[in-house]
Design a protein around this motif. Structure first.
Motif, PDB file in Angstrom:
ATOM      1  N   PHE A   1       0.823  -1.211   0.000  1.00  0.00           N
ATOM      2  CA  PHE A   1       0.000   0.000   0.000  1.00  0.00           C
ATOM      3  C   PHE A   1       0.860   1.266   0.000  1.00  0.00           C
ATOM      4  CE2 PHE A   1      -1.914  -3.500   2.232  1.00  0.00           C
ATOM      5  CZ  PHE A   1      -3.217  -3.553   1.767  1.00  0.00           C
TER       6      PHE A   1
ATOM      7  N   ASN B   1       0.730   0.620   5.867  1.00  0.00           N
ATOM      8  CA  ASN B   1      -0.243  -0.099   6.687  1.00  0.00           C
ATOM      9  C   ASN B   1       0.367  -1.206   7.535  1.00  0.00           C
ATOM     10  OD1 ASN B   1      -2.056   1.563   5.473  1.00  0.00           O
ATOM     11  ND2 ASN B   1      -2.932   0.014   4.137  1.00  0.00           N
ATOM     12  N   LEU B   2       1.476  -0.900   8.186  1.00  0.00           N
ATOM     13  CA  LEU B   2       2.080  -1.896   9.073  1.00  0.00           C
ATOM     14  C   LEU B   2       1.429  -1.799  10.441  1.00  0.00           C
ATOM     15  CD1 LEU B   2       5.829  -1.274   8.174  1.00  0.00           C
ATOM     16  CD2 LEU B   2       4.282  -2.981   7.212  1.00  0.00           C
ATOM     17  N   LEU B   3       1.470  -2.906  11.183  1.00  0.00           N
ATOM     18  CA  LEU B   3       0.966  -2.892  12.557  1.00  0.00           C
ATOM     19  C   LEU B   3       1.974  -2.138  13.415  1.00  0.00           C
ATOM     20  CD1 LEU B   3      -0.080  -6.618  12.661  1.00  0.00           C
ATOM     21  CD2 LEU B   3      -1.643  -4.715  12.914  1.00  0.00           C
ATOM     22  N   SER B   4       1.517  -1.037  14.018  1.00  0.00           N
ATOM     23  CA  SER B   4       2.473  -0.192  14.749  1.00  0.00           C
ATOM     24  C   SER B   4       2.927  -0.851  16.047  1.00  0.00           C
ATOM     25  CB  SER B   4       1.840   1.166  15.038  1.00  0.00           C
ATOM     26  OG  SER B   4       0.753   1.010  15.918  1.00  0.00           O
ATOM     27  N   CYS B   5       2.136  -1.801  16.554  1.00  0.00           N
ATOM     28  CA  CYS B   5       2.469  -2.403  17.843  1.00  0.00           C
ATOM     29  C   CYS B   5       3.374  -3.633  17.681  1.00  0.00           C
ATOM     30  CB  CYS B   5       1.198  -2.782  18.584  1.00  0.00           C
ATOM     31  SG  CYS B   5       0.155  -3.908  17.652  1.00  0.00           S
ATOM     32  N   ARG B   6       3.682  -3.998  16.441  1.00  0.00           N
ATOM     33  CA  ARG B   6       4.561  -5.149  16.233  1.00  0.00           C
ATOM     34  C   ARG B   6       5.877  -4.700  15.606  1.00  0.00           C
ATOM     35  NH1 ARG B   6       2.116 -10.758  14.596  1.00  0.00           N
ATOM     36  NH2 ARG B   6       0.227 -10.827  15.854  1.00  0.00           N
TER      37      ARG B   6
ATOM     38  N   TYR C   1      10.568  -1.235  15.745  1.00  0.00           N
ATOM     39  CA  TYR C   1       9.160  -0.940  15.460  1.00  0.00           C
ATOM     40  C   TYR C   1       9.048  -0.037  14.231  1.00  0.00           C
ATOM     41  CZ  TYR C   1       7.855  -3.144  19.810  1.00  0.00           C
ATOM     42  OH  TYR C   1       7.640  -4.069  20.789  1.00  0.00           O
TER      43      TYR C   1
ATOM     44  N   ALA D   1       7.641   2.666  13.606  1.00  0.00           N
ATOM     45  CA  ALA D   1       7.805   4.104  13.814  1.00  0.00           C
ATOM     46  C   ALA D   1       9.263   4.548  13.675  1.00  0.00           C
ATOM     47  CB  ALA D   1       7.269   4.493  15.184  1.00  0.00           C
TER      48      ALA D   1
ATOM     49  N   ARG E   1       6.225  -8.839   4.093  1.00  0.00           N
ATOM     50  CA  ARG E   1       4.977  -9.343   4.657  1.00  0.00           C
ATOM     51  C   ARG E   1       4.081  -9.895   3.552  1.00  0.00           C
ATOM     52  NH1 ARG E   1       0.888  -5.266   7.767  1.00  0.00           N
ATOM     53  NH2 ARG E   1       0.711  -4.382   5.683  1.00  0.00           N
TER      54      ARG E   1
END
Ligand SMILES: Nc1ncnc2c1ncn2[C@@H]1O[C@H](COP(=O)(O)OP(=O)(O)O)[C@@H](O)[C@H]1O
Ligand SMILES: [Mg+2]
Lengths: 390, 221
Positions: free
Chosen positions: A142, A146-151, A191, A193, A207
Motif C-alpha cells: 500500500f 499499513n504496518l501494525l504499529s504495535c509489532r 518498530y 515508527a 509481509r
C-alpha cells in the motif's frame, strides 16, 4: 548438406547441448564441407514454463458506488488480462478508478458486475472461507504501508504466517529468507515508527511475500517515497519478479514507474481502460490523448512556440520508432534520397528495459512533393509519423 | 487537631481506603468484562467495517445510551432488587459493586469503541487483504493496536468510579465516601473531611499517573 540451406542436423535437450557433446559425425562434416557452419541454437525452456499462462483475467467488470445523493461509476466495463510473470502497470490520474479496480481483484471491493479470474478461479463466486484462502495467495502493498504499529518488523512479517497456521519454526526460517531478500536483517526487532518510508515499504513487501503468493498487488506503493527510494523499491520488485517469477500488478499515477519496470500497461480514465498493451508499443505509439500526455511526462516534449510560425515549405513531424529501426540511419538515408533538410528540434531515445524507443520532433524543409515522398519513405520503414500542426 | 481525631483517622482511613480500592477495582473489572465485547461489537458492526450489521449496531448503541443517561444515584436505587438477587443483600460494600459496575459498563463500551475507531483503516484493510478472519482481526489487530488508548480509557473509568464510589456511602457502602458522610457531614468533623478529600486527590493523581505510564510504555507509535 548444401551451403545456404540450413537444416537441423542434431537436436537434444538443453542439458545435452550444454554438455557440448557434438557428434563426431558433425565435426567431420564441418571439416569436409567448408563454408558450412554448424550453429548451435540454444532454446531454453527452463526459465519458467508457466510464463505466459493466464494469471488474472478481468472481464466486463463494472463498479458503481451508490451514495445518498449521487452514484459514482468508478469502473465501466473493464477488461484486462494479466499473464503469469507480467509486471502489469495500471496508470491513470487520481480518481480514474485504479484503486477500485485492483481492490476488486482480492475483493476488498465487490464488483457490481463482471467476472474476475485469478489463476482460473472466479473470485466473485467464492464463499467467505474460500475468499480468505485465496487472499493468502494474493499479496498486497500500500501507499501508506499499513504496518501494525504495535509489532516489530519481525512481528509484522510473521503476521500473515500466524494467521495461516505456519509453525513457529517454519516462520523463523521464512523470516530469515524474507529479511535477507528485502535487506532488513539488522532491523528485525525495530518498530515501524523507527523506520524510514523505504524501509517500511520493504517490510510491507516482505509481509506480502510471506505466504508465497502467486500475485503481488501494489497500490501506489512508491507514491509516498522520494525518487531515489522509489527507484530502489522498484528495483526490488523487478528482482522479485525475475527471481520468483511472481506476477505483479502495479497501480500508479506516475508514468516513470511504468517506464521503469512494467512490461505491459493499461491506461485508465473515468473508470474505463482507454488503452493497453506492451509498454514499448504504448510508449512508441500512444493513441489516446490521455496516454499521450502520460507518455510525454517521461519522454520529450515540444514547447508550444514551435507550432506558431508555420511555413508551407516546412513540415513539423513527430517520429517515433522502436526496436531495430531505432538503430538504422533512416533519417540520413531519407535526407540524401529526397533532397530535403531535416532539422531536429527535440529528441531522445528511451530504454525501456530491453526495448529501445525513440521519439523525435523534426522540421522537414524542401519542395512539398518531396516532403510527401520523404514521409512515405519513413512510414515504409516502420517509423510512426505524426504531423504536428497547431 | 485533637488526639481523638488522630485516633479516628488511624482507625478509619486505612480500612476505608482499602474498601474504596476494592469496590472500584472489582467494579472496573466487571465493567470491562461487560463493556469490552459491546465496544468491539459496536465498532465491527458499523458500516464499512469488518462485520457490517446495522441492526445490531443500532440496538447496542441504544442500550449503551440508555445506560449512560441514568444518573448514578438513581441507577443505584433502581437496581436494588437486582443487586439483592446477585449479592444477597442491597446494603454494604460488596453490594455497591453491582451498581458501580453497571454504571461503568456502558462508559467502558464507549471508551473501547472510541479507541478502536482511532485505528488507521488501512491497517485493518491490510489485515483483511492477508486473509484474516474476524476473530484474528479483533485479537491480533484491533485490540493490540488500540491498547495504549484503551489503557487511558480504563484509567478514566477508574477515576470516575472513585467518584461514584463515594456516593455508595449513601447506601451503606464502605469506603472514603462513608467517612465523608458519617464524620464530615453528619458530625461536622472538618478535620476528617479535609483529610479524606486530600486522600482522594492523591488517589486519583496516583491512578492517572500509573495509567499514563503504562499507556506510554506500551505505545510504539
Ligand atoms: N467507497 C467509495 N464510495 C464512493 N465512491 C468511491 C469509493 N471509493 C472510490 N470512490 C470513487 O470512485 C472513483 C475512483 O476512485 P479510485 O479507484 O480510488 O481512483 P484512483 O485510485 O484511480 O485514484 C472516484 O471518483 C472515487 O471518488
Ligand atoms: Mg488510488
Amino acid at each position: 548438406m548444401k551451403p545456404g540451406n540450413p537444416h537441423i542436423c542434431e537436436g537434444a535437450n538443453s542439458s545435452c547441448v550444454f554438455s557440448s557433446k557434438m557428434r563426431e559425425k558433425h565435426r567431420s562434416l564441418f571439416r569436409r564441407e567448408r563454408g558450412c557452419f554448424i550453429v548451435r541454437v540454444y532454446i531454453s525452456f527452463d526459465y519458467d514454463i508457466e510464463r505466459g499462462k493466464s494469471m488474472i483475467r478481468i472481464q466486463n467488470v463494472s463498479k458503481t458506488f451508490t451514495g445518498a445523493q449521487d452514484t459514482v461509476h468508478a469502473l465501466q466495463n473493464v477488461n484486462i488480462h494479466v499473464e503469469k510473470g507480467d509486471i502489469f502497470g495500471i496508470v491513470g490520474l487520481s480518481g480514474a478508478g485504479k484503486s477500485t479496480l485492483v481492490r476488486c481483484i482480492n475483493r476488498l471491493e465487490e464488483p457490481t458486475q463482471g467476472t474476475i479470474l485469478v489463476g482460473g478461479k472466479d473470485v466473485t463466486k467464492l464463499t467467505d472461507k474460500e475468499l480468505r484462502t485465496m487472499r493468502k495467495k494474493i499479496g498486497m502493498i500500500f501507499q501508506h504501508f499499513n504496518l501494525l504499529s504495535c509489532r516489530t518488523v519481525a512481528g509484522n512479517i510473521a503476521y500473515p504466517m500466524e494467521i495461516d497456521g505456519v509453525s513457529s519454526r517454519d516462520r523463523e526460517e521464512r523470516m530469515k529468507e524474507l529479511l535477507f531478500l528485502v535487506e532488513l536483517e539488522d532491523k528485525m526487532n525495530v518498530y515501524p515508527a523507527q523506520l524510514s518510508g523505504g524501509q517500511k515499504q520493504r517490510v510491507g513487501i516482505a509481509r506480502a511475500l510471506a505466504n508465497h503468493p502467486d500475485v503481488l498487488l501494489c497500490d501506489e506503493a512508491t507514491s509516498a517515497l522520494d525518487p531515489k527510494t522509489t527507484k530502489a523499491i522498484l528495483k526490488l520488485l523487478k528482482q522479485i519478479n525475475e527471481k520468483l517469477g511472481l506476477t505483479i500488478v502495479i497501480i500508479t499515477h506516475e508514468m516513470e514507474v511504468i517506464k521503469e519496470i512494467c512490461t505491459k500497461v493499461a491506461v485508465m480514465e473515468g473508470g474505463e481502460v482507454v488503452e493497453q498493451g506492451w509498454v514499448a508499443d504504448v510508449f512508441a505509439n500512444p493513441t489516446h490523448d490521455t496516454t499521450k500526455s502520460f507518455v510525454q511526462t517521461v519522454t520529450h516534449e515540444v514547447p508550444a512556440e514551435f507550432f506558431s510560425h508555420q511555413d508551407p515549405t516546412k513540415e513539423l513531424l513527430r517520429l517515433s520508432f522502436k526496436g531495430s529501426c531505432a538503430k538504422q540511419p533512416i533519417l540520413s538515408q531519407m535526407i540524401r534520397k529526397f533532397d530535403v533538410d531535416a532539422n531536429i528540434l527535440l529528441g531522445g531515445v528511451d530504454h525501456l528495459q530491453q526495448m529501445i524507443v525513440g521519439n523525435l520532433v523534426v522540421e522537414l524543409s524542401g519542395e512539398p512533393d518531396k516532403i510527401v515522398k520523404a514521409v512515405e519513405f519513413l512510414k515504409d520503414h516502420q517509423v510512426q509519423c505524426e504531423v504536428l500542426r497547431l | 487537631m485533637t488526639a481523638e481525631n488522630i485516633k479516628l483517622m488511624i482507625n478509619l482511613l486505612p480500612i476505608e481506603t482499602w474498601n474504596t480500592i476494592y469496590m472500584v477495582l472489582s467494579a472496573t473489572l466487571i465493567a470491562v468484562l461487560m463493556g469490552l465485547p459491546i465496544g468491539i461489537l459496536l465498532v465491527i458492526s458499523e458500516k464499512n467495517h469488518i462485520r457490517e450489521m446495522p441492526l445490531i449496531n443500532g440496538i447496542l448503541s441504544f442500550i449503551v445510551n440508555v445506560g449512560r443517561s441514568f444518573p448514578f444515584i438513581i441507577l443505584m436505587i433502581a437496581i436494588i432488587p437486582f443487586t439483592r438477587f446477585i449479592v444477597g443483600k442491597s446494603l454494604g460494600t460488596t453490594a455497591a459493586i453491582v451498581p458501580l459496575a453497571i454504571a461503568a459498563a456502558p462508559f467502558v463500551a464507549r471508551v473501547i469503541e472510541t479507541s478502536l475507531k482511532e485505528i488507521d483503516k488501512g491497517i485493518i484493510e491490510a489485515a483483511v487483504s492477508m486473509g484474516s478472519n474476524t476473530w484474528q482481526i479483533i485479537v491480533k489487530v484491533l485490540l493490540p493496536e488500540a491498547l495504549p488508548s484503551i489503557v487511558l480509557g480504563i484509567t478514566l473509568t477508574i477515576v470516575n468510579l472513585v467518584g461514584y464510589s463515594a456516593m455508595a456511602g449513601v447506601m451503606g457502602g464502605g469506603g472514603l465516601g462513608k467517612v465523608a458522610i458519617q464524620y464530615g457531614y453528619q458530625r461536622y468533623n472538618g478535620f476528617l473531611m479535609t483529610i479524606t478529600v486530600i486522600e482522594l486527590i492523591i488517589l486519583v493523581q496516583l491512578i492517572q499517573w500509573i495509567g499514563n505510564y503504562i499507556s506510554k510504555s506500551i505505545n510504539k507509535k
